[in-house]
Design an enzyme around this catalytic site. Structure first.
Site, PDB file in Angstrom:
ATOM      1  N   ASN A 135      18.597  78.233  32.944  1.00  0.00           N
ATOM      2  CA  ASN A 135      17.231  77.727  32.828  1.00  0.00           C
ATOM      3  C   ASN A 135      17.284  76.267  33.252  1.00  0.00           C
ATOM      4  OD1 ASN A 135      14.732  76.803  32.118  1.00  0.00           O
ATOM      5  ND2 ASN A 135      14.950  77.161  29.906  1.00  0.00           N
ATOM      6  N   TRP A 136      16.850  76.042  34.478  1.00  0.00           N
ATOM      7  CA  TRP A 136      16.946  74.681  35.025  1.00  0.00           C
ATOM      8  C   TRP A 136      15.979  73.711  34.355  1.00  0.00           C
ATOM      9  CZ3 TRP A 136      17.218  75.146  41.141  1.00  0.00           C
ATOM     10  CH2 TRP A 136      18.420  75.785  41.490  1.00  0.00           C
ATOM     11  N   LYS A 137      14.976  74.241  33.660  1.00  0.00           N
ATOM     12  CA  LYS A 137      13.907  73.405  33.090  1.00  0.00           C
ATOM     13  C   LYS A 137      13.308  72.532  34.208  1.00  0.00           C
ATOM     14  CE  LYS A 137      16.051  73.948  28.632  1.00  0.00           C
ATOM     15  NZ  LYS A 137      16.366  73.434  27.291  1.00  0.00           N
ATOM     16  N   HIS A 150       9.792  80.347  25.471  1.00  0.00           N
ATOM     17  CA  HIS A 150      10.819  79.337  25.225  1.00  0.00           C
ATOM     18  C   HIS A 150      10.313  78.362  24.162  1.00  0.00           C
ATOM     19  CE1 HIS A 150      13.588  76.030  25.772  1.00  0.00           C
ATOM     20  NE2 HIS A 150      14.401  76.893  26.344  1.00  0.00           N
ATOM     21  N   GLU A 206      10.449  75.278  23.916  1.00  0.00           N
ATOM     22  CA  GLU A 206       9.764  74.088  24.449  1.00  0.00           C
ATOM     23  C   GLU A 206       8.304  74.415  24.768  1.00  0.00           C
ATOM     24  OE1 GLU A 206      12.701  73.177  27.460  1.00  0.00           O
ATOM     25  OE2 GLU A 206      14.109  72.678  25.848  1.00  0.00           O
ATOM     26  N   GLU A 255      17.558  81.645  20.689  1.00  0.00           N
ATOM     27  CA  GLU A 255      17.819  80.230  20.931  1.00  0.00           C
ATOM     28  C   GLU A 255      17.409  79.427  19.701  1.00  0.00           C
ATOM     29  OE1 GLU A 255      18.046  79.411  25.452  1.00  0.00           O
ATOM     30  OE2 GLU A 255      16.024  78.967  24.775  1.00  0.00           O
ATOM     31  N   GLY A 300      19.883  71.600  23.696  1.00  0.00           N
ATOM     32  CA  GLY A 300      20.004  70.258  24.254  1.00  0.00           C
ATOM     33  C   GLY A 300      20.584  69.235  23.290  1.00  0.00           C
ATOM     34  N   SER A 346      23.081  74.918  23.865  1.00  0.00           N
ATOM     35  CA  SER A 346      24.325  74.176  24.070  1.00  0.00           C
ATOM     36  C   SER A 346      25.520  75.078  24.389  1.00  0.00           C
ATOM     37  CB  SER A 346      24.625  73.275  22.870  1.00  0.00           C
ATOM     38  OG  SER A 346      23.585  72.311  22.701  1.00  0.00           O
ATOM     39  N   GLY A 361      20.964  76.039  29.547  1.00  0.00           N
ATOM     40  CA  GLY A 361      20.154  74.915  30.007  1.00  0.00           C
ATOM     41  C   GLY A 361      20.999  73.922  30.788  1.00  0.00           C
ATOM     42  N   GLY A 362      21.368  72.824  30.135  1.00  0.00           N
ATOM     43  CA  GLY A 362      22.058  71.718  30.803  1.00  0.00           C
ATOM     44  C   GLY A 362      23.240  72.141  31.674  1.00  0.00           C
TER      45      GLY A 362
HETATM   46  P1  13P Z   1      20.865  73.772  26.542  1.00  0.00           P
HETATM   47  O1  13P Z   1      21.890  74.749  27.078  1.00  0.00           O
HETATM   48  O2  13P Z   1      20.686  72.563  27.382  1.00  0.00           O
HETATM   49  O3  13P Z   1      21.074  73.499  25.095  1.00  0.00           O
HETATM   50  O4  13P Z   1      19.442  74.537  26.645  1.00  0.00           O
HETATM   51  C1  13P Z   1      19.324  75.824  26.175  1.00  0.00           C
HETATM   52  C2  13P Z   1      18.024  76.377  26.580  1.00  0.00           C
HETATM   53  O5  13P Z   1      16.978  75.922  26.140  1.00  0.00           O
HETATM   54  C3  13P Z   1      18.017  77.465  27.570  1.00  0.00           C
HETATM   55  O6  13P Z   1      16.762  78.044  27.684  1.00  0.00           O
END
Ligand code: 13P
Length: 252
Positions: free
Chosen positions: A9-11, A96, A98, A168, A174, A213, A234-235
């Site tokens: 998930n590149w966000k 998600h 967010e 999640e 994050g 994470s 994510g990251g």
């Molecule tokens: P991180 O891997 O950066 O914690 O993000 C997880 C995430 O929100 C994937 O959708």
């Protein structure tokens, strides 16, 4: 056997030049992993044409990070599931945390997005998870139950044959604080058992990802748990070597 999946998930990250370099490295690194598991990247909307042209014919699929619950109409700024189909997306992340927290998406709206995605032939990646406050007040299972119930009520348990769930925990996203493999496994089992109460067959085949994470150095121990079928990353999905290492961890 249920499908294993690692999805990035590149966000809201990237640009044409960076994406190009990242995707080239991913195509090289992931092509040798074969088809025992599935691999995907969920990218910002404007990059679909370039992502599609880079990834078609490879073993990496692509998807969106959100989708409108509406089919079409006067919804300024929204993107429909059929538009995602125009770019051969496989997946659409829905719910998600967010989106739930920053854009006020309720369980009901998330369920409607899930239905809209499936109606267009996309596979929704339905995110569920609790905040730290909810975990500390021992309401994790109740929160997740409610998140799932909205979808099951609207779409029915059989819809999960064409969906993926991602657990999640909000406190792990994050933050560098990963759930321990056992903490994650406990909730994955809880989710699978809840689905099994309605359909044992659907539950047995349901892919449930862990997200929060996940890194190259903790992916293998998470993916080794019996109810964890891969990850939503994510990251670490923005760093080719890290994402490739996580993809490798899912097969072993
Ligand atoms: P991180 O891997 O950066 O914690 O993000 C997880 C995430 O929100 C994937 O959708």
């Amino acid at each position: 056997m249920r499908k294993k999946l690692v999805a990035g998930n590149w966000k809201m990250h990237g640009n044409l030049q960076e994406n190009d370099a990242l995707l080239s490295a991913l195509v090289t690194g992931i092509s040798v992993l074969g088809n025992n598991a599935s691999y995907a990247v969920c990218v910002p909307y404007p990059y679909f044409p370039s992502v599609q042209s880079k990834l078609q014919g490879t073993n990496i699929e692509w998807g969106a990070q959100n989708v409108s619950q509406h089919e079409k109409g006067a919804f300024t700024g929204e993107v429909s599931a059929s538009m995602l189909n125009d770019f051969n997306c496989t997946y659409a992340i829905v719910g998600h945390s967010e989106r739930r927290m920053l854009y006020g998406e309720s369980n009901q709206v998330v369920a409607e997005k899930y239905v809209a995605a499936q109606k267009a032939g996309l596979v929704p990646i339905l995110c569920v998870g609790e905040t730290l406050e909810q975990r500390d007040s021992d309401t994790t299972e109740q929160v997740i139950d409610e998140q799932l119930k909205a979808v099951l009520t609207l779409a029915g348990v059989n819809s999960l044959a064409n969906a993926v769930i991602a657990y999640e925990p909000v406190w792990a996203i994050g933050t560098g604080k990963t759930a321990t493999p056992q903490q994650a496994q406990d909730i994955h089992r809880f989710i699978r058992q809840g689905i099994a109460a309605q359909s044992a067959e659907i539950a047995a085949e349901l892919t449930i990802l862990y997200g929060g994470s996940v890194k190259a150095n903790n992916a293998a121990e998470l993916f080794a748990m019996p109810d964890i079928d891969g990850g939503l990353i994510g990251g670490a999905s923005l760093v080719a070597d890290d994402f490739i290492a996580i993809c490798k961890a899912v097969r072993s």
